[in-house]
Enzyme design. Sequence first.
Site, PDB file in Angstrom:
ATOM      1  N   SER A 207      46.598  56.633  71.377  1.00 25.26           N
ATOM      2  CA  SER A 207      45.902  55.371  71.056  1.00 25.26           C
ATOM      3  C   SER A 207      46.688  54.361  71.121  1.00 25.26           C
ATOM      4  O   SER A 207      47.032  53.870  72.199  1.00 25.26           O
ATOM      5  CB  SER A 207      45.546  55.499  69.616  1.00 25.26           C
ATOM      6  OG  SER A 207      44.547  54.559  69.032  1.00 25.26           O
ATOM      7  N   ASP A 304      34.736  59.283  72.500  1.00 26.96           N
ATOM      8  CA  ASP A 304      35.641  58.282  71.642  1.00 26.96           C
ATOM      9  C   ASP A 304      34.881  57.211  71.458  1.00 26.96           C
ATOM     10  O   ASP A 304      34.298  56.502  72.480  1.00 26.96           O
ATOM     11  CB  ASP A 304      36.839  57.990  72.737  1.00 26.96           C
ATOM     12  CG  ASP A 304      37.986  57.380  71.793  1.00 26.96           C
ATOM     13  OD1 ASP A 304      37.535  56.527  70.865  1.00 26.96           O
ATOM     14  OD2 ASP A 304      38.906  57.440  72.304  1.00 26.96           O
ATOM     15  N   HIS A 337      37.978  60.244  68.980  1.00 25.66           N
ATOM     16  CA  HIS A 337      39.078  59.510  69.062  1.00 25.66           C
ATOM     17  C   HIS A 337      39.967  60.445  67.873  1.00 25.66           C
ATOM     18  O   HIS A 337      39.421  60.989  66.921  1.00 25.66           O
ATOM     19  CB  HIS A 337      39.019  58.260  68.549  1.00 25.66           C
ATOM     20  CG  HIS A 337      40.140  57.084  68.811  1.00 25.66           C
ATOM     21  ND1 HIS A 337      40.489  57.081  69.852  1.00 25.66           N
ATOM     22  CD2 HIS A 337      41.306  56.795  67.845  1.00 25.66           C
ATOM     23  CE1 HIS A 337      41.795  56.042  69.865  1.00 25.66           C
ATOM     24  NE2 HIS A 337      42.126  55.896  68.718  1.00 25.66           N
TER      25      HIS A 337
END
Length: 374
Positions: A207, A304, A337
């Site tokens: 991330s 995601d 995610h």
Amino acid sequence: MLDIPRALNPMDIALAATRMYSTLPVVGKHLEPFAGLTAMALYGGHYAPAALKAAISRRAGTGAEVQVPVEAPGEDVEAINGSLVPPFLRSRAQKRRYLDRGSVRYGDHPSQLLDVWRRPDLPPDAPVLLFVPGGAWVQGTRVLQGHTLLAHLVRKGWVCLTMDYRVSPVHRWPRHVADVNAAIAWARANVDRFGGDRNFVAIAGCSAGGHLATLAGLTPGDERFRGELTDDADTSVDAVVGIYGRYDWEDRSTTSRKNFQGFLERVVVGRKQSRHPEVFEAASPMARIHADAPPTLLIDGEHDAIIPVQEARDFHAALGAVSRNPVRYCEVPRAGHAFDLVDTSHARRCATEVSKFLTSVHAARDRQHTAAAV
């Protein structure tokens, strides 16, 4: 100097308050994590609808089928198979088993700490991976993050480092990437004390950590990102792994992108993009692509919703068209995610892919050195 908005809204007031109480004597440093949590809470609502939609899509088994097959020969088959042990307990067990030294200082600030993971029977000159955790540039903690990947590489004979770094809104950009560079320089100068090879240091991140790892890999020696490092400090890396990272800090083409840029302006950078476009361009991996980029692996989840997977696909295509070194891409089916925060099959699949890629890069480096010595 920071840009001051003409009219403060409640978000600005809340963020200013968190920065104020984080500077209090004695207790301030303990309150810094709450400043980051406040920022995440204020902006998290922008992503909630998309995240909910993606979660429903995963449950229903729908969505795009764009993916890269994962082969897992030999002992890696076991790494991907399921387990009856709850993921959180597996993660804690990984740390207990492989953590060799905790809270090692890589700089003078209290946040500049890293953990060293290694096997006790490790021979000298093992390849090294530095892991940069994520957290939207407002959280940067080595707790829980990346444990499946670190444990997998340690079993393969690697020395792994996982770091903390200074975060917003208390610390403004580019403090984050300067700390990452400080950790790289520390590894280049000191990791042999733990059996690591100072001449082979790879970096990976998830991330925001994926953004920081990729940016650091693309910009060794950039004076804007060196912080307190001396001119002779080595901040180069031998390979980069970006896991569901953010690679574009300039695009404002959609409502989601505008919201993200607003978050960067108010919380992370403290400057408006319209007034300081050079700051956002310098911080954007998409704008820093060059032919000498290190070997790079990009991994993302098919579903995601926080950082749309198309961003990773676009960055892979752009980097692959320019770099003289290998550029690989892997898309994990039905993963969203932060799929690696606990030890699930998605996390083990990711660890397997990273291990295969880094092992191939390390082997190629060894072949080059052997050929040069002949």
